[in-house]
Structures are given as structure tokens and as C-alpha cells.
Scaffold this active site. Structure first.
Site, short mmCIF file in Angstrom:
data_model
loop_
_atom_site.label_atom_id
_atom_site.label_comp_id
_atom_site.label_asym_id
_atom_site.label_seq_id
_atom_site.Cartn_x
_atom_site.Cartn_y
_atom_site.Cartn_z
N TYR A 244 -24.99 -18.66 -42.87
CA TYR A 244 -24.40 -17.40 -42.43
C TYR A 244 -25.52 -16.62 -41.77
CZ TYR A 244 -19.85 -17.61 -44.67
OH TYR A 244 -18.58 -17.94 -44.98
N ASP A 272 -16.90 -18.97 -37.70
CA ASP A 272 -15.51 -18.49 -37.83
C ASP A 272 -15.38 -17.31 -38.78
OD1 ASP A 272 -15.89 -19.65 -40.30
OD2 ASP A 272 -14.49 -21.30 -39.98
N HIS A 364 -12.16 -22.79 -41.95
CA HIS A 364 -12.76 -22.22 -43.17
C HIS A 364 -11.78 -22.34 -44.35
CE1 HIS A 364 -16.21 -19.27 -43.98
NE2 HIS A 364 -15.67 -19.43 -45.17
O1 173 Z 1 -14.99 -18.55 -47.79
C1 173 Z 1 -15.73 -17.84 -48.44
O2 173 Z 1 -15.37 -17.35 -49.50
C2 173 Z 1 -17.04 -17.57 -47.93
O3 173 Z 1 -17.45 -18.27 -47.06
C3 173 Z 1 -17.84 -16.47 -48.41
C4 173 Z 1 -18.45 -15.64 -47.49
C5 173 Z 1 -19.17 -14.57 -47.94
C6 173 Z 1 -19.32 -14.33 -49.28
C7 173 Z 1 -18.73 -15.18 -50.20
C8 173 Z 1 -18.00 -16.26 -49.75
#
Ligand code: 173
Length: 506
Positions: A244, A272, A364
Site C-alpha cells: 500500500y 484498486d 480486491h
Molecule cells: O481489504 C482490506 O481489508 C484491506 O486491504 C485493508 C486495507 C487497509 C486496512 C486494512 C485492510
């Protein structure tokens, strides 16, 4: 249970041990001396100290299976049961609620692992034995969850054209992913908060990946730290990393370069999720528990804990991420770069033209834009357009195409491979396997997949992955979302229906 008979302890005695120097807690009616364990606790000591001298059951439950404390603490730290008559208000102290007693009974009644026959079965068990918040977080998806269900249903619109009378005595479903050996065209895709389902969290997956010769993609938001996971891998074990991108690019640069230095073999940049989707099952749970993880380090500013686990910890993700940033990634790392979350052929070809090493056709797990199409449907058009517009026939080594979402069977994987995918990511089913049966569960899940590959490759008439070719599938209905297919009872039986708002208790 340890052999020594333990005397009943009073709530007053427990309350006296309320400091770092002597810290006792009550979990499920038993008292534990956790003083020496404080610094070993994967979630840190702070959260335990909050419950020093008190009952921690309610806090403990959402993020640990019931036996975590008994297996992690030496028997001499199990001090014995608390005398219920000394507990003033057991309801407000959180001593074993009726719901919790019922859940423990369900855990005791789990089917034997030998009775688990498919990945669906793990989901059925997990749904009944996981703490409610953990199940809500793992199982939830965006809005009306149409895409989540479509991800699975789309595989039902692809049918096989098996070939006969080939000598299929020996079949081999091993392959290579980004040049690295894998015992099957499957990798463990990244999923956040692994410890909600089991105290070992993602390490369950790391260890199983070694045992079964497959590749794990480490999530940015793992419950375990990145280094813990890499340390748990065998020397030479191949790992990928899901990224991320942080608003603070210096943090991202550090994370990326650290992962490369630690030997990560592929960087999967999530594209995404500029903003986290609304997962209403999760939001209804109001994730107020202190999160158990490294995730807290990624948090910024005021965290809103009223919108579910994921939203509470996702504010650091940079919505400004764009195509031009990819050159910057090239300048900071030599790892293969793969975009995770591509959802149409135009973006896949853009990635190809820009020299990326691959794409994951993914929505996702249905957790982002509801009504995004399934990865397997997008694969059909991506393969066609790559051929028509770029003269490229998948699979190719220099631009590998992956799919994830809705995969429950080796036949699903085989369909993706026939259509040109190098491999397929599986997320939730592995979480459900270890959340319901720990390490043995994930072993069993992988064994089931291996068994399914062996049989289905024989029945399809392909001896190797290369022999699984486009002519073996009929995709003529793939884009028709209204084609009736037989009801998939195993899947539908597990699918938990969304429910609307509840009246408050008055
Ligand atoms: O899909 C999710 O839950 C995920 O990718 C996510 C993103 C940020 C914080 C926690 C989970």
C-alpha cells in the site's frame, strides 16, 4: 490441563496483581500470570496491562482463539479458576457470556479434519467458530457484495472441453511464477490482520508455504511484522510483498528498499484501493478493540474506530497514486513490479506498454468497487486484446498475468491457467483454514488443492501446466452476467446474507 489441582482464586486476589511487576489476568474464567509474557506478547504489553488484575476475556476473544493463552503460557503460569462467587458483576466483568459459551461449544463440535473435503468446508466451519468480529472482517465485502459473489459465480460460466485418450499416468501441475518454482499455479495472496483468526497470524501461511512449495505474498497490513514473517521463512524461500503506497513517500521508499534487501522477489503494488470500500458487515461490528498488530505503525492522525477494522487503519493510503509514480518505483527498486487490482484491458495494456512485469486482475476480493467485474472475466478480454493489439499470446515470462477472487477449487485455477494466467491468488480460504484448524487446517487446504489438481488434470487430459490450453475451456458465456447456472450449494450455504440496520435495545 496440567496435573496439579488448582485452588479457586478470588477476584480480590487477582485485582492485587495489577502492574507490570505482577500482572494477572482472567480469560474465560481462568487466572493467568502474564508478568513474564508481557514483552513477548505479539500485540505488545500495553494492551495486556490495560487489563492487569481484571478480566480480559472480551478484549482477548476477538483476536485470539481460545487456546492461545494456554498454549503460549507455561503450565505454572496457569494459576487456576476464579471463584465466580467473588466476582461482583460477572456480566459487566465479561466472564464467559452466553454467546461465548455457545461459541466454545461450537469449537468443540468442529468436524474432524479428516471430514473436511473442500475449501468450502473450512469456510463453513470458520463462520461458526470464529469470533464474530474476525469473521465480519474477513468475510465482508463492498456495499451489496455483488462483486464478491460474482467473483465465484463467474467461474461457473466457464465450461471444460476435456481431451481423451492421452496417457495421463503422470501429471505435473508445478510451474514457475516470476521465474520461481511453485508446486502449483497458486500463491497465497495478501490479506490484512492475520491474527484476527489465529495468534500466529500470517506465520501460519509462511510455514505452510515452505512445507508445500508455494509462494506467499506478504501484506503491508499484516498482523505480524514484515521481519517476523521473513525470519520465519526457510533460507531461499520465495516471498512476494503487497504494497500500500503511503502518502509519505519516504516511508514507502524505506519499506520497498527494506523488502528488497530482505530478498523479496516481487513487489505487488495495490492499485484498486485509493480509498477503502465500505464493508458493512465489518462496519456494524464497530472495531473498537486495540488492533493487535504492526498495523498501528501505519496509522496517521485521528483514527476513526467506528467504521470497521479496515477503515480504522487505512487512512495512510495515498489516493493520489498515478501512472507517473511508477517510474519512481522503477528508480528505487530492481524487484519485478506488478500492479495488483487491474480491472479492464485498457489498464492491463497500459501496464504492458510501460514495461511492468505483470498485473493481477483483481477487484480486491469484492471489497472495493461493487459491480467491478471478476478477475477471470477480465482475463478473457486481456488475453484477447494482448493478442490482437500487441501480438502477444499469454502466458509470457516478461509480462505475467495473475487473477484472484472467488477461487475455491483447482478447477477454478485450471480455468484461469487455460486462459493464460500464470497463477492464481487465494486469500480468504486459507484464512478460514487456519482460523478454524490452525496450522493443520492450512496443510489440509493445500493438500486438498493438490489432490484436486491431480485428478482434474487427468480428467482434462493435460499432463503439464503448458498442456492446459485455451481450447480446453468454453468461455462463450463469460460476459453474460444473467446466464443461469446451477446453484452452488456449498458456496451459497456459507455465504452470509447482508442484513439491514437493527433497532437499538431499549
Ligand atoms: O481489504 C482490506 O481489508 C484491506 O486491504 C485493508 C486495507 C487497509 C486496512 C486494512 C485492510
Amino acid at each position: 490441563m496440567d496435573g496439579n489441582a488448582k485452588r479457586l482464586l478470588t477476584a480480590q486476589e487477582v485485582a492485587a496483581h495489577n502492574s507490570r511487576e505482577s500482572c494477572w489476568i482472567v480469560v474465560h474464567g481462568n487466572v493467568y500470570d502474564v508478568t513474564e509474557f508481557l514483552d513477548e506478547h505479539p500485540g505488545g504489553s500495553k494492551i495486556i496491562l490495560k487489563y492487569a488484575g481484571k478480566d480480559a476475556t472480551q478484549e482477548y476473544d476477538p483476536i485470539h482463539p481460545p487456546d492461545a493463552i494456554t498454549t503460549n503460557l507455561k503450565p505454572d503460569k496457569h494459576l487456576g479458576p476464579i471463584d465466580p462467587s467473588t466476582v461482583q458483576d460477572s456480566a459487566s466483568d465479561g466472564l464467559l457470556s452466553e454467546d461465548e459459551q455457545a461459541r466454545l461449544a461450537r469449537i468443540a463440535a468442529r468436524p474432524r479434519l479428516s471430514e473436511i473435503l473442500s475449501l468450502h468446508d473450512f469456510e463453513a466451519v470458520a463462520r461458526q467458530v470464529m469470533p464474530e468480529k474476525a469473521w465480519a472482517y474477513y468475510s465482508s465485502a463492498a456495499d451489496d457484495e455483488i462483486t464478491q459473489r460474482e467473483n465465484h459465480a463467474a467461474f461457473h460460466r466457464i465450461w471444460f472441453r476435456p481431451r481423451i485418450l492421452r496417457d495421463v499416468t503422470k501429471v505435473d501441475w508445478s510451474t514457475t511464477i516470476l521465474g520461481h518454482k511453485s508446486s502449483m499455479p497458486v500463491y497465497i495472496t495478501a490479506t490484512a490482520l492475520g491474527k484476527l483468526g489465529h495468534p500466529d497470524g500470517e506465520l501460519n501461511l509462511t510455514r505452510a508455504a515452505t512445507r508445500h512449495g508455494i509462494i506467499q505474498m506478504i501484506p503491508t497490513l499484516a498482523s505480524c511484522s514484515f521481519d517476523e514473517i521473513v525470519d520465519a521463512a526457510e533460507p531461499g524461500q520465495v516471498l512476494f510483498f503487497q504494497l500500500y503506497v503511503n502518502k509519505d513517500r519516504s516511508i514507502t521508499k524505506r519499506i520497498v528498499q527494506h523488502s528488497e534487501a530482505r530478498g523479496i522477489k516481487g513487489l505487488f503494488i495495490t492499485v484498486d484501493a485509493p480509498q477503502l470500500g465500505r464493508r458493512e458487515k465489518d462496519m456494524r461490528q464497530k472495531f473498537e478493540a486495540d488492533d493487535p498488530s504492526e498495523v498501528s505503525k501505519a496509522k496517521q492522525g485521528n483514527v476513526d474506530r467506528t467504521q470497521g477494522a479496515a477503515r480504522a487503519i487505512s487512512s495512510f493510503i495515498d489516493p493520489s497514486l498515478n501512472w507517473a509514480d511508477l517510474e519512481w518505483f522503477r528508480s528505487i527498486t530492481k524487484m519485478p513490479l506488478i500492479l495488483k487490482g487491474v480491472q479492464c484491458w485498457e489498464d492491463a495494456l497500459e501496464a504492458y506498454d510501460r514495461g511492468l512485469n505483470g498485473v493481477v486482475l483483481s477487484n480486491h476480493g469484492g471489497r472495493q468497487l461493487d459491480f467491478a467485474r471478476s478477475g477471470i472475466e477480465v482475463l478473457v478480454e486481456v488475453a484477447a486484446k494482448l493478442k490482437k493489439k500487441r501480438g502477444v499470446t499469454l502466458p509470457i515470462d516478461t509480462f505475467q498475468v495473475f487473477v484472484d477472487g472467488g477461487v475455491r477449487r483447482a478447477t477454478d485455477v485450471i480455468k484461469a491457467v487455460a486462459l493464460g494466467a500464470t497463477a492464481v491468488g487465494i486469500g480468504r480460504p486459507f484464512l478460514y483454514a487456519y482460523s478454524s484448524y490452525g496450522a493443520e487446517g492450512i496443510d489440509k487446504a493445500l493438500q486438498i488443492l493438490h489432490d484436486e489438481f491431480e485428478m482434474n488434470m487427468r480428467l482434462l487430459g493435460s499432463r503439464t501446466i503448458r498442456e492446459i490450453v485455451p481450447d480446453m475451456v468454453d468461455t462463450s458465456n463469460i460476459h453474460m452476467h444473467t446466464v443461469p447456472v446451477p446453484i452452488d450449494n456449498l458456496y451459497e450455504g456459507n455465504y452470509e446474507k447482508l442484513v439491514g440496520a437493527h433497532l437499538r435495545e431499549v
